[in-house]
Design a protein around this motif. Sequence first.
Motif, mmCIF file in Angstrom:
data_model
loop_
_atom_site.group_PDB
_atom_site.id
_atom_site.type_symbol
_atom_site.label_atom_id
_atom_site.label_comp_id
_atom_site.label_asym_id
_atom_site.label_seq_id
_atom_site.Cartn_x
_atom_site.Cartn_y
_atom_site.Cartn_z
ATOM 1 N N HIS A 488 0.858 -1.190 0.000
ATOM 2 C CA HIS A 488 0.000 0.000 0.000
ATOM 3 C C HIS A 488 0.890 1.235 0.000
ATOM 4 O O HIS A 488 1.887 1.295 0.740
ATOM 5 N N ILE A 489 0.548 2.219 -0.820
ATOM 6 C CA ILE A 489 1.309 3.465 -0.893
ATOM 7 C C ILE A 489 0.341 4.633 -0.857
ATOM 8 O O ILE A 489 -0.641 4.668 -1.618
ATOM 9 N N THR A 490 0.616 5.577 0.024
ATOM 10 C CA THR A 490 -0.184 6.794 0.138
ATOM 11 C C THR A 490 0.738 7.996 -0.005
ATOM 12 O O THR A 490 1.819 8.037 0.595
ATOM 13 N N PHE A 491 0.312 8.979 -0.792
ATOM 14 C CA PHE A 491 1.090 10.201 -0.955
ATOM 15 C C PHE A 491 0.588 11.256 0.025
ATOM 16 O O PHE A 491 -0.621 11.461 0.163
ATOM 17 N N VAL A 492 1.517 11.898 0.718
ATOM 18 C CA VAL A 492 1.171 12.909 1.720
ATOM 19 C C VAL A 492 2.013 14.157 1.475
ATOM 20 O O VAL A 492 3.078 14.101 0.847
ATOM 21 N N SER A 493 1.541 15.284 1.990
ATOM 22 C CA SER A 493 2.280 16.540 1.810
ATOM 23 C C SER A 493 3.460 16.635 2.755
ATOM 24 O O SER A 493 4.468 17.283 2.464
ATOM 25 N N GLU A 494 3.345 15.982 3.923
ATOM 26 C CA GLU A 494 4.450 15.958 4.868
ATOM 27 C C GLU A 494 4.291 14.767 5.800
ATOM 28 O O GLU A 494 3.191 14.222 5.953
#
Length: 519
Positions: A488-494
């Motif tokens: 699972h991969i999630t993109f976050v701003s920080e």
Amino acid sequence: MPKLTEYTRYADAQAHANSQALWDLFDGNREFFNIAHESITRHADGSGRTAVRIAHADGHDEILSFDAIAAGSARFAHWLVKNGVQPGDRIAFMLEPSLPFYLSLFGAMMMGAISVPLFTLFGLDGLRLRVDDCKPKLLITNAEKAEIASQVDGVRVIVADDALLAQMADLPDRFEARTRADDMAVFQYTSGTTRELPAAVKHTHKSLVTLMFAALYGTGIRPGDEYFCPSSPAWGHGLWHGTLAPLGLGVTTGTFAGRFDAVRLMKALQDYRITNMSAAATHYRMMKNTGRASEFGFFFKKLSFTGEPIDPATLEFIDQTFHVPACSMYGTTEIGVVLVNYPGAEDFVVKPGSLGKPVPGLKLQVQKADGGQTAPGEVGELMLWKRDHWETTKDLAKVDDEGYLYHCGRADDVIISAGWTMSAVEIEATLLKHADVREAAVIGVADPVRGQVAKAFIVSDRAASDDYIDELKTFTRERLSQHEFPRHITFVSELPKTPAGKVHRKVLRDREAAQAKIN
């Protein structure tokens, strides 16, 4: 006989470093000892020599001398006595590095009270938990935080402003410190920010003496260094290794105040002509990520880092930009620094990725689950021999044929998926090799089939897409193994970080657990 500060070689450390040699660095003795005297007062000789340089986020510099801090701390000590503070009372302060911060820190210890530094980012809940735990006589903060602090019951809030300094102005600028070496000096809370209260680690005045092993061999501090540590002095690294250790040796130190900015840091390193820096791994990575390091000039002779391993790309950046090896310094708030790389020792080879070797006199061992010692290259739990028994560090490690130790993640950062054991740290390091990945954090999440699977949180300037996710999975699988990749991969701003700049995986785990309950 020469003092330990006059030796720089690894062989000399093994031959000459011992408890008595550490005590010989100070004025005090095993009966009477005071951190404020050793770190500030004894170096205040009227010359105006700089003690602390503060790089403020807004661009201005604040320069404080040993003389100014010594005089101000003495006045503050007298002010505390005048306001009913007794030896052993706790004085909490929630301040950014500044003159009031150092007067609070050293003034309280000078008169026998206990200094309790607190992170300025604490909200009401985090602050209340710590105040309820240590029960300070006073809480000193700035005007901005006073509104939050005033909502905490049972503590008198003092605003550190010009009015307070005016109250102290006519008080004597000398105070005779008479604390015993075993008296408590500092209560320090770890960097947790959740509702679960981290226990206060309690330090006596003589803790400064044992700290010198880390100062001499972990950060390589010696008289003549121009030193800097950007970590918050409310955290163990910033307080002990960035403030008390260098000042205890009469070395000028530097720090950062306000919201961290890597470009501002590099300008300060250039302007102050810093020769020795100890920082968190994240600080180096953030300097790399700016892409602007080539705009500045650097003067480093020694570099060290702590908090977590440095990824290979950042190590390459350090080598190419600073031309000095980055020396890992490993320890925890609870056990202190135990593994070092002896910065500045010409006869010690720094191996990239290694935690180094034990500080003089310490014994560490990597052990299997049954308590037996692991073979070279075999991962096990890192144990410290302390008080006649093996004590766990709660970290995994391995050792090579030459006795160098390597960090393999926290024990709770191990992910067991369908019987396979994976390291969150190893997966992160691989993801960070991808050109488009700026930051990465990996945790284990529940899976109905495999028990656990790896989930990655990615900070990237590249737009998120299914193709990008598949690319990262393939990139990791091809470099590690067919089973060891983030499903699972999630993109976050920080990414959530501790005030020390370390990625806070526990926050990510707690968020995932809470979300799982909702679903």
